[in-house]
Scaffold this motif. Sequence first.
Motif, PDB file in Angstrom:
ATOM      1  N   UNK A  82       0.807  -1.229   0.000  1.00 20.55           N
ATOM      2  CA  UNK A  82       0.000   0.000   0.000  1.00 20.55           C
ATOM      3  C   UNK A  82       0.834   1.269   0.000  1.00 20.55           C
ATOM      4  N   UNK A  83       2.068   1.195   0.470  1.00 20.62           N
ATOM      5  CA  UNK A  83       2.906   2.391   0.542  1.00 20.62           C
ATOM      6  C   UNK A  83       4.094   2.347  -0.405  1.00 20.62           C
ATOM      7  N   UNK A  84       4.127   1.387  -1.297  1.00 23.72           N
ATOM      8  CA  UNK A  84       5.260   1.241  -2.216  1.00 23.72           C
ATOM      9  C   UNK A  84       5.247   2.365  -3.250  1.00 23.72           C
ATOM     10  N   UNK A  85       6.275   3.205  -3.294  1.00 23.67           N
ATOM     11  CA  UNK A  85       6.294   4.288  -4.280  1.00 23.67           C
ATOM     12  C   UNK A  85       6.936   3.822  -5.585  1.00 23.67           C
ATOM     13  N   UNK A  86       6.479   4.364  -6.690  1.00 28.84           N
ATOM     14  CA  UNK A  86       7.152   4.114  -7.964  1.00 28.84           C
ATOM     15  C   UNK A  86       6.740   5.171  -8.974  1.00 28.84           C
ATOM     16  N   UNK A  87       7.543   5.280 -10.011  1.00 30.37           N
ATOM     17  CA  UNK A  87       7.270   6.196 -11.114  1.00 30.37           C
ATOM     18  C   UNK A  87       6.926   5.361 -12.336  1.00 30.37           C
ATOM     19  N   UNK A  88       5.802   5.650 -12.963  1.00 28.05           N
ATOM     20  CA  UNK A  88       5.389   4.892 -14.141  1.00 28.05           C
ATOM     21  C   UNK A  88       6.342   5.186 -15.290  1.00 28.05           C
ATOM     22  N   UNK A  89       6.860   4.125 -15.884  1.00 24.15           N
ATOM     23  CA  UNK A  89       7.694   4.212 -17.077  1.00 24.15           C
ATOM     24  C   UNK A  89       6.995   3.404 -18.158  1.00 24.15           C
ATOM     25  N   UNK A  90       6.455   4.093 -19.156  1.00 30.47           N
ATOM     26  CA  UNK A  90       5.663   3.411 -20.184  1.00 30.47           C
ATOM     27  C   UNK A  90       6.467   2.344 -20.908  1.00 30.47           C
ATOM     28  N   UNK A  91       7.782   2.508 -20.970  1.00 29.16           N
ATOM     29  CA  UNK A  91       8.605   1.521 -21.673  1.00 29.16           C
ATOM     30  C   UNK A  91       8.755   0.234 -20.877  1.00 29.16           C
ATOM     31  N   UNK A  92       8.438   0.276 -19.584  1.00 32.66           N
ATOM     32  CA  UNK A  92       8.563  -0.922 -18.751  1.00 32.66           C
ATOM     33  C   UNK A  92       7.232  -1.617 -18.492  1.00 32.66           C
ATOM     34  N   UNK A  93       6.130  -1.005 -18.887  1.00 38.35           N
ATOM     35  CA  UNK A  93       4.834  -1.656 -18.725  1.00 38.35           C
ATOM     36  C   UNK A  93       4.737  -2.846 -19.676  1.00 38.35           C
ATOM     37  N   UNK A  94       3.899  -3.789 -19.321  1.00 39.20           N
ATOM     38  CA  UNK A  94       3.755  -4.986 -20.145  1.00 39.20           C
ATOM     39  C   UNK A  94       2.811  -4.794 -21.324  1.00 39.20           C
ATOM     40  N   UNK A  95       2.207  -3.629 -21.450  1.00 41.84           N
ATOM     41  CA  UNK A  95       1.407  -3.337 -22.627  1.00 41.84           C
ATOM     42  C   UNK A  95       2.290  -3.436 -23.871  1.00 41.84           C
TER      43      UNK A  95
END
Length: 455
Positions: A381-394
């Motif tokens: 619930x408290x895990x921070x992260x920055x979305x990186x579109x190149x690392x998403x599985x999409x």
Amino acid sequence: MHAARAWVDGAFRPVAVSFQDGIVTHIGSSRDLDGQTHVVPDDAVLLPGLVDCHVHVNEPGRTEWEGFRSATRAAAAGGVTTIVDMPLNSIPATTRPEALAVKRTAAKPSAFVDVGFWGGAVPENLGTLGALHDAGVYGFKCFLAPSGVEEFAPLDIIQLAAAMEEVAAIGSRLIVHAEDPAFLGDHGVLGQKYDSFLASRPRASEASAISSVIAEARRTGARAHILHLSDARSLPALRAAKEDGVALTVETCPHYLSITAEEIPDGAAEFKCCPPIREAANRDLLWEGIVDGTIDAIVSDHSPSTVDLKRSVEGDFGLAWGGISGLQVGLSVVWTEAQRRGLALDAVLPAYTTGPARVAGLEGAGTIAVGAPANFAVFGVNDPFVVDATELRHRNPISAYDGRVLTGRVRRTWLRGYVVYDESAPNAAVDAPLGVLLTASTGVTAGVASPRRKL
């Protein structure tokens, strides 16, 4: 499996869960239960596998936009263990039993989570929806405005009435993209200003279409569902219809709950979706609909495309493809915004679990309960992260959430007791896709897979 905080029966409580052959067999309070030794860390919670009943996988026909392998792997990484695939933008569209068979053939060897299917209601197949219903779709999607693809035409008001009568007669549901074309502007060149795009799809379009859906659902007794609600000012009408007993459900999406029109940069067509993201005041009202339960589900409306369809037109909001990729990060996006508003995780979890399961009629999904599939997600619930579109599985590395700083991340996901995602080894290959293709006639506990990788 033991957890100090697990989402069971609509509340968090300490539990020990045992399962066999992919099905939950016991839920208790003991920490010594049938050899189940996995312990959820105290800084995380155990959730039922999430449900997303609005996903455009696009395979076959537009697999370069997204496919079952990439979409279901992204779902697993987001804690989602059940998706329901939209009847477009695949080719052929799922408007005939034969097209459903083609779609199922494409999905069968590639599904890393369970997959159900919506059928489509278009002018050409009205009067024959029963055959597709018998083939196992969970209901029928229609558009009241152009869909964006030639092979999926919209219904007019007379056809909407006919579709409602038909789905009522066969005991199905109609899910509606509710925008009235009479209020929509030019679909051509609009330029790089988001305000121009927003003005071309005013809230009056949604309000008018929603009124028509409510009226026909009331008249026919059909089950109806409002897709991707953007116009929060329609909530009073939806709330009143529900209170009157109209068989109506409503969904919204993470992008409407987290992003505002005011913050969208010029030319940033990755934010384009239909209906559009509206102003901050509108977002606040949508959150009221989440808290009071008027909105039943939060779904991704994962509608990806190739990068060139978003960016090759120099950021023109009129010409770029309209759809947002967010299947993998939906819960994190919404939880981050909920925390900013001082809300507990309890406030949003029904809309990610039992809510979308109820919308689609997915019995047994979205719960930790005896007899339900052993589908779980551990959420830090408290895990921070920055979305990186190149690392998403999409499949395609473009997303409206790229660069967004979020709090809360899925650490591990199980499907019928077997790990299908592990944050500590995110690139590790699961031995085989373990997902089951669901039909409305068999439910989510039928057809248990033969998985290879356990706890």
